[in-house]
Design an enzyme around this catalytic site. Structure first.
Site, PDB file in Angstrom:
ATOM      1  N   SER A 273      19.965  39.651 -28.830  1.00 31.24           N
ATOM      2  CA  SER A 273      21.400  39.832 -28.633  1.00 31.24           C
ATOM      3  C   SER A 273      21.666  40.358 -27.233  1.00 31.24           C
ATOM      4  CB  SER A 273      21.954  40.828 -29.654  1.00 31.24           C
ATOM      5  OG  SER A 273      21.584  42.155 -29.317  1.00 31.24           O
ATOM      6  N   ASP A 274      22.852  40.069 -26.710  1.00 29.63           N
ATOM      7  CA  ASP A 274      23.288  40.836 -25.557  1.00 29.63           C
ATOM      8  C   ASP A 274      23.537  42.260 -26.051  1.00 29.63           C
ATOM      9  OD1 ASP A 274      24.099  41.589 -23.035  1.00 29.63           O
ATOM     10  OD2 ASP A 274      25.429  39.873 -22.757  1.00 29.63           O
ATOM     11  N   TRP A 275      23.561  43.203 -25.156  1.00 32.33           N
ATOM     12  CA  TRP A 275      23.595  44.608 -25.552  1.00 32.33           C
ATOM     13  C   TRP A 275      24.935  44.955 -26.205  1.00 32.33           C
ATOM     14  CZ3 TRP A 275      19.372  42.918 -24.074  1.00 32.33           C
ATOM     15  CH2 TRP A 275      18.237  43.701 -23.899  1.00 32.33           C
TER      16      TRP A 275
END
Length: 756
Positions: A273-275
């Protein structure tokens, strides 16, 4: 309303959760197959997976810190230690807001390579691969295992805050450069993460915006670079994006993560995932998300600030306790969990991380790495205008130079956000010019105008008047004036879009005033996005675009200015005259958190060339101090067979001659026009390019091979790529608007049937 803070109030910590299974877990024999590098990869994965408890598997789906995955010490599974990219290695101790402000021992100093758009302007796949190698070497030297790059998102909107990170507006160009970067990184046993999947093309409300994109546009414009990363580079990790596509957050989209990425493309690595881009447990895991970041205390502390919630982030959904609860409830099958974990394990083994960890301690910013950064910055500079052959400057005939502008004495190495690298040393344009000319030429500096929003002392009327007068005085007294303008990280970066295509306040007026004071004025653009030039371009003798060129940008600029290097950069984006000319105008940023990609496949030059909209400078454009002549274009169709399978190809050849007096490089661009298709298609589409180094007077033959895919478009009805038989035109030139040679081909249906 969704709850974004589930992890903060979890009743079980990871430590408590792991204690019980450790008591009953079986001891691992020293000769377990997964421990030997001689064991086949898939056997290692299956053997290790079979020894993991359900709790251990669940623990691997969430990070253990800001940039570390969860280790399983009992089995020797290491944490994957990550660092931001893609233009070099950044500090990994927290968000970019924290690390960009960090000082002292928390700093991470590394080579600041040119921005993605600058590297795209080189059109040099070999160099981009070398850049990937150099960055990976620094990753290992700093004791990390994974670099979060490359960015291959398409430059749809001239105002996107992260345009500087990507490789431009064309999916073929982005694919070729993305593959090169990935191959370079992975050759060093470092894990890249190609991002952001998919269609992250604006920062405006990036966590909430819902993009309506038709199927054909997705496959032809926004997915090809990811497809190439998977199928050609075998990329080990793909990062999902924040935005929604067609109603679903990408982290929850089974169509994107499973149907397209894992099934259609055949992706074997893990999705990260992106953060702070996850918003559920079972839907996210079942969609195909394998690793949620960040995790542990770092994630909890981040969310405790309240800022992530306000921005629209979500996190803490794939913690071990929540995944286990969904498994026990039957909402996530153990087979799905096994697939998630297997993907992470596969990369840990395949990258060599399990057998050869990266302890760190090596050298960073070596002469070899700096040389790559310098070459990239130099090759990426685009000469846009050179009236009267003002450039290159003759150091033997010039006695004084005025170097002017808010970006002249400061090295603006990159845009803002998670990609901004802190270099040990960076050379500003002023310093590069001074070092180049030494004491032989008098160099005088004047700021001319303060950078908007950077220092309030320069933003009152009295200060502006004085700065402008200093600049015009310096210009009037010099043989040549060089004006370096553009933006800086607080005006162009991650989490916000650029407000206007116009240069920051006062810079247009500065250029005009200097040009009036000195007819030998060279304007240099130091920014990642297109800018409006209409107020001064007609009276500008020479114009260079240096983008954000990293730490060596000042030295690169000096080399181009004085002819030590022959400019060879070509635009990877169309430069519009004004934002209203952009195909995305009227369809950006959207309304009520919805944006319609109504321009469809007509992005960049596909729109400008097909709709006959005149740009300021076209895609692929770039001048040189040499001239290049194209001749002898030939195109031959071939169909070869291996058993029953036919392989269709078009072999294209031509000659290119350097007719100038200087050695130089030309980027030969091959476009394809399909005027007979059953479906609407652009006037031309880039299908090949080659950077050709030519000595003065030298001629070289250039060859391309086009396959069936080059002729094809995406058919939503057939859910596949389709090539219609009929007449195609091959167009070869120096830009999308400078087609030098053409060749027509009549492709019969027999050649396409059964071919691949």
């Amino acid at each position: 309303m969704r709850q974004y803070l589930p992890a903060l109030y979890a009743s079980l910590t990871l430590t408590a959760l792991m204690q019980a299974p450790l008591l009953v877990a079986q001891q691992v024999p020293a000769d377990a197959p997964y421990k030997s590098s001689a064991t086949p990869l898939e056997t290692r994965v299956a053997d290790l997976l079979s020894r993991m408890t359900l709790e251990e598997k669940a623990a691997m789906l969430s990070g253990s810190g800001w940039m570390e995955s969860a280790p399983i010490d009992r089995l020797g599974i290491p944490a994957i230690k990550m660092a931001d990219g893609p233009m070099g290695v950044r500090a990994w101790g927290g968000s970019s807001a924290i690390t960009n402000a960090a000082k002292g021992s928390s700093q991470v100093l590394a080579t600041s390579f040119p921005s993605g758009v600058a590297m795209a302007a080189t059109w040099d796949t070999d160099l981009v691969q070398r850049e990937g190698v150099a960055i990976a070497q620094e990753v290992k030297a700093l004791g990390r295992d994974m670099i979060l790059g490359p960015t291959v998102n398409i430059n749809r909107v001239p105002l996107w805050g992260r345009n500087f990170e990507g490789y431009g507006e064309d999916p073929y160009l982005a694919a070729r450069l993305g593959v090169a970067y990935i191959k370079g990184v992975q050759s060093e046993g470092v894990i890249p993460s190609v991002k952001h999947f998919a269609a992250n093309n604006e920062e405006f409300e990036r966590h909430r915006i819902d993009e309506k994109i038709d199927e054909r546009t997705l496959h032809e414009i926004y997915l090809p670079a990811f497809k190439a990363a998977v199928q050609e580079a075998g990329v080990w990790s793909v990062m999902s994006c924040y935005n929604k596509v067609n109603g679903l957050h990408c982290a929850e989209s089974p169509e994107l993560l499973t149907d397209v990425l894992k099934k259609e493309f055949g992706f074997k690595g893990f999705v990260i995932s992106d953060w702070g881009s996850t918003y559920s447990t079972a839907p996210t895991v079942n969609a195909g998300m394998d690793l949620e970041m960040p995790g542990g205390k770092a994630m909890q502390n981040w969310f405790a600030t309240g800022q992530p919630v306000a921005a629209g982030n979500g996190a803490g959904w794939l913690t071990a306790d929540k995944v286990l609860a969904e498994v026990k409830a039957g909402n996530i099958t153990e087979a799905t969990l096994d697939d998630n974990v297997s993907r992470i394990l596969r990369v840990i083994f395949e990258s060599g991380l399990f057998d050869h960890p990266h302890p760190g301690g090596g050298e960073v910013d070596t002469p070899e790495q700096r040389a790559v950064a310098l070459k990239g910055a130099t090759e990426g500079i685009v000469l846009l205008k050179n009236a009267g052959s003002l450039l290159p400057l003759d150091a033997n005939k010039i006695h004084s130079i005025a170097v002017i502008g808010p970006n002249a004495s400061v090295a603006r190495t990159g845009g803002g956000g998670s990609s901004l690298v802190r270099p040990k040393n960076a050379t500003a344009p002023l310093d590069g010019i001074k070092q180049r000319v030494g004491d032989a030429i008098k160099v005088r500096f004047a700021m001319g105008v303060g950078m908007q929003g950077e220092d309030a002392r320069f933003e009152n009327s009295e200060a502006r008047e004085k700065l402008l007068k200093d600049a015009t005085d310096a210009a009037a007294q010099a043989d040549v004036a060089i004006v370096v303008v553009g933006r800086y990280p607080k005006l162009e970066g991650e989490s916000f879009d650029v407000k206007t295509m116009d240069l920051p306040a006062g810079q247009d007026e500065l250029i005009s005033a200097v040009e009036k004071a000195n007819p030998h004025t060279i304007v240099v653009l130091n920014t990642g996005d297109p800018v409006t030039m209409t107020k001064w371009i007609d009276t500008t003798p020479a114009l260079l675009d240096m983008w954000y060129g990293g730490q060596e940008s000042g030295n690169a600029l000096a080399a181009i200015l004085f002819g030590d290097a022959n400019p060879s950069g070509k635009l990877p984006v169309t430069l519009p005259k004004k934002f209203e000319d952009s195909p995305a105008y009227g369809h950006y940023p959207g309304e009520n958190l919805h944006v319609d990609y109504a321009e469809g496949i007509y992005v960049g030059y596909r729109y400008f060339d097909t709709k006959n909209v005149e740009p300021q400078f076209p895609f692929g454009f770039g001048l040189s101090y040499s001239k290049f002549e194209y001749s002898d274009l030939k195109a031959v169709q071939r169909l070869s067979f291996s058993g029953r399978n036919g392989v269709y190809g078009i072999e294209v050849s031509l000659k290119v001659k350097n007719t100038g007096s200087r050695d130089g490089a030309e980027v030969v661009e091959l476009y394809l026009h399909d005027g007979h298709s059953k479906i609407d298609r652009p006037a031309r589409e880039l299908k090949g390019f080659q950077r050709v180094e030519l000595k003065a007077g030298e001629t070289k033959q250039v060859r391309f091979t086009l396959d069936r895919a080059a002729l094809s478009y995406w058919s939503p009805e057939k859910k596949d790529w389709v090539a219609d038989p009929g007449k195609f035109e091959i167009q070869v030139g120096a830009s999308s608007r400078d087609i030098r040679l053409r060749a027509s081909l009549d492709v019969p249906s027999a050649s396409l049937e059964g071919a691949h």
